[in-house]
Design an enzyme around this catalytic site. Sequence first.
Site, PDB file in Angstrom:
ATOM      1  N   LYS A  22      -8.722   4.944   5.643  1.00  0.00           N
ATOM      2  CA  LYS A  22      -7.255   4.783   5.655  1.00  0.00           C
ATOM      3  C   LYS A  22      -6.739   4.520   4.244  1.00  0.00           C
ATOM      4  O   LYS A  22      -5.779   5.141   3.801  1.00  0.00           O
ATOM      5  CB  LYS A  22      -6.875   3.603   6.561  1.00  0.00           C
ATOM      6  N   ASN A  23      -7.383   3.584   3.556  1.00  0.00           N
ATOM      7  CA  ASN A  23      -6.847   3.165   2.256  1.00  0.00           C
ATOM      8  C   ASN A  23      -7.053   4.207   1.155  1.00  0.00           C
ATOM      9  O   ASN A  23      -6.467   4.089   0.074  1.00  0.00           O
ATOM     10  CB  ASN A  23      -7.446   1.816   1.839  1.00  0.00           C
ATOM     11  N   CYS A 117       5.441  -9.971   3.942  1.00  0.00           N
ATOM     12  CA  CYS A 117       4.436  -9.383   4.812  1.00  0.00           C
ATOM     13  C   CYS A 117       3.557 -10.510   5.317  1.00  0.00           C
ATOM     14  O   CYS A 117       3.558 -11.602   4.752  1.00  0.00           O
ATOM     15  CB  CYS A 117       3.665  -8.317   4.037  1.00  0.00           C
ATOM     16  N   ARG A 122       3.081 -10.706  -1.816  1.00  0.00           N
ATOM     17  CA  ARG A 122       2.670  -9.397  -2.323  1.00  0.00           C
ATOM     18  C   ARG A 122       3.732  -8.710  -3.188  1.00  0.00           C
ATOM     19  O   ARG A 122       4.344  -7.728  -2.779  1.00  0.00           O
ATOM     20  CB  ARG A 122       2.256  -8.492  -1.159  1.00  0.00           C
ATOM     21  N   VAL A 124       5.463  -6.497  -6.371  1.00  0.00           N
ATOM     22  CA  VAL A 124       5.161  -5.160  -6.916  1.00  0.00           C
ATOM     23  C   VAL A 124       5.466  -5.113  -8.420  1.00  0.00           C
ATOM     24  O   VAL A 124       5.641  -4.053  -8.997  1.00  0.00           O
ATOM     25  CB  VAL A 124       5.955  -4.060  -6.170  1.00  0.00           C
ATOM     26  N   ASP A 307     -10.361  -7.548   2.969  1.00  0.00           N
ATOM     27  CA  ASP A 307     -10.091  -6.892   4.256  1.00  0.00           C
ATOM     28  C   ASP A 307     -11.208  -7.122   5.272  1.00  0.00           C
ATOM     29  O   ASP A 307     -11.092  -6.688   6.419  1.00  0.00           O
ATOM     30  CB  ASP A 307      -9.874  -5.385   4.047  1.00  0.00           C
ATOM     31  N   ARG A 400      -2.907   0.488  13.436  1.00  0.00           N
ATOM     32  CA  ARG A 400      -2.585   0.900  12.068  1.00  0.00           C
ATOM     33  C   ARG A 400      -3.848   1.304  11.311  1.00  0.00           C
ATOM     34  O   ARG A 400      -3.778   2.120  10.398  1.00  0.00           O
ATOM     35  CB  ARG A 400      -1.917  -0.252  11.296  1.00  0.00           C
TER      36      ARG A 400
END
Length: 421
Positions: A22-23, A117, A122, A124, A307, A400
């Site tokens: 996914k990532n 989140c 988090r 940017v 993760d 997800r």
Amino acid sequence: MDKLLVRGGIPLQGETRASGSKNSSLPILAATLLASKPVQLDNLPHLRDVTTMLELLADLGARISVDEKLGVTVDTDSVSNLRAPYDLVRKMRASFLVLGPLLARYGRVEVSLPGGCAIGTRPVDQHLKALELMGATINIANGYVIATCQKGLEGAHVEMDVVTVGGTQNALMAATLARGTTVIENAALEPEVVELATCLRQMGADIVGEGTNTVTVNGCGQLGGCSYRVKPDRIEVGTYLIAAAATQGRICIHDACPEILVAVLAKLEEFGHQVQVSESTISLDATTTASRATNIRTEAYPGVPTDLQAQFMALNCVSHGYSRITETIFENRFMHVQELVRLGADVRLKDARTALVKGVAELRGAPVMATDLRASSSLLIGALVAEGETAINRIYHIDRGYERIEEKLGRLGADIRRVQG
Ligand code: UD1
């Protein structure tokens, strides 16, 4: 809203196959915005996050087609809309990765700020800093980042203040079309950065040093199309291995990626389990030894990934002895603790970054609630171990990031079903 019902206490046994990462898929899909010819991608996992990124690309005006083998071709030459709306960015932070490519190719972009989140604030700032150093003008208004560079981006020396995977990826993508050379210092080493660079190179980009702290990109006028097959998902593989260890099972995962799971496999051995690897297969046998509690400290790659922190905590909950889990990447990434406690786990938060776990002899099924993607997989591991039935609510978080999870676990012998309501 769907939920998963799991009857635990059955050791996972058998063979499965890793899905595409996914990532890696998400930045690679964002990178198609740089290509002036169609990009053909195979092995994209069928996940909500991938669908969201495809929706975003379609919203920007890209043409997307799917072939009979589920390969996806993205043609971004028809892109006309340069605004990534709140509704899509809110669903998935990785939507922010369209910022660098759109700016580099079209000279203007508006992307909604991702906002808060479940696993911390988090920011940017590093993404924006990199683009500003390359000559972008950045304004923030009405919740949107508005970036422009009327004369195109210029190569620059970019030193990241923190190691950021997404920040490195945004800078890397933007640099491929910038004039001159960009050097990204303190770059993230993660395999998903390496994969993005590999795919960009196949489009014609000139990149060296990915997988080290210093990545150098010689910008070029335009990138072409390519065919690329996405590599296996190291977090999915790690999750299944940890689930097998927690249930004292024995599994073999094909199309896995042992070379990028070295720290994770070493930890599983520290827990007392036998791990065997071949070129693309990983086997774990936890049938003969009970798990020993093992300290976990998350680190940027090549360390133990954040993760997998929640999943390792679930394993520690049913291991012999005491362990300490230290989360160094994100603040507020212990949302799963209270839910694991509902299953009978003995976990105490020492502070925002440290959890202390005392292994217990058994967990018992209970209704629990998923709070974010990886937290939900730790609840699933708890549920697979727990006596009786566990209902996991809000499983859209699991969807997800885990492809066909109930089917894959079902084939490994788990008693798991999805119900509505
Ligand atoms: C990616 C992964 C996510 C993983 C994370 C860390 C994807 C789609 N997501 O997320 O699954 O958990 O890497 O391996 O690949 N930070 C800043 N300023 C920035 C950017 C980040 O301070 O501009 C901080 C973050 O708050 C965090 C740390 O840097 O504390 C690492 O975050 P980052 O590597 O950027 O994570 P993501 O790329 O969002």
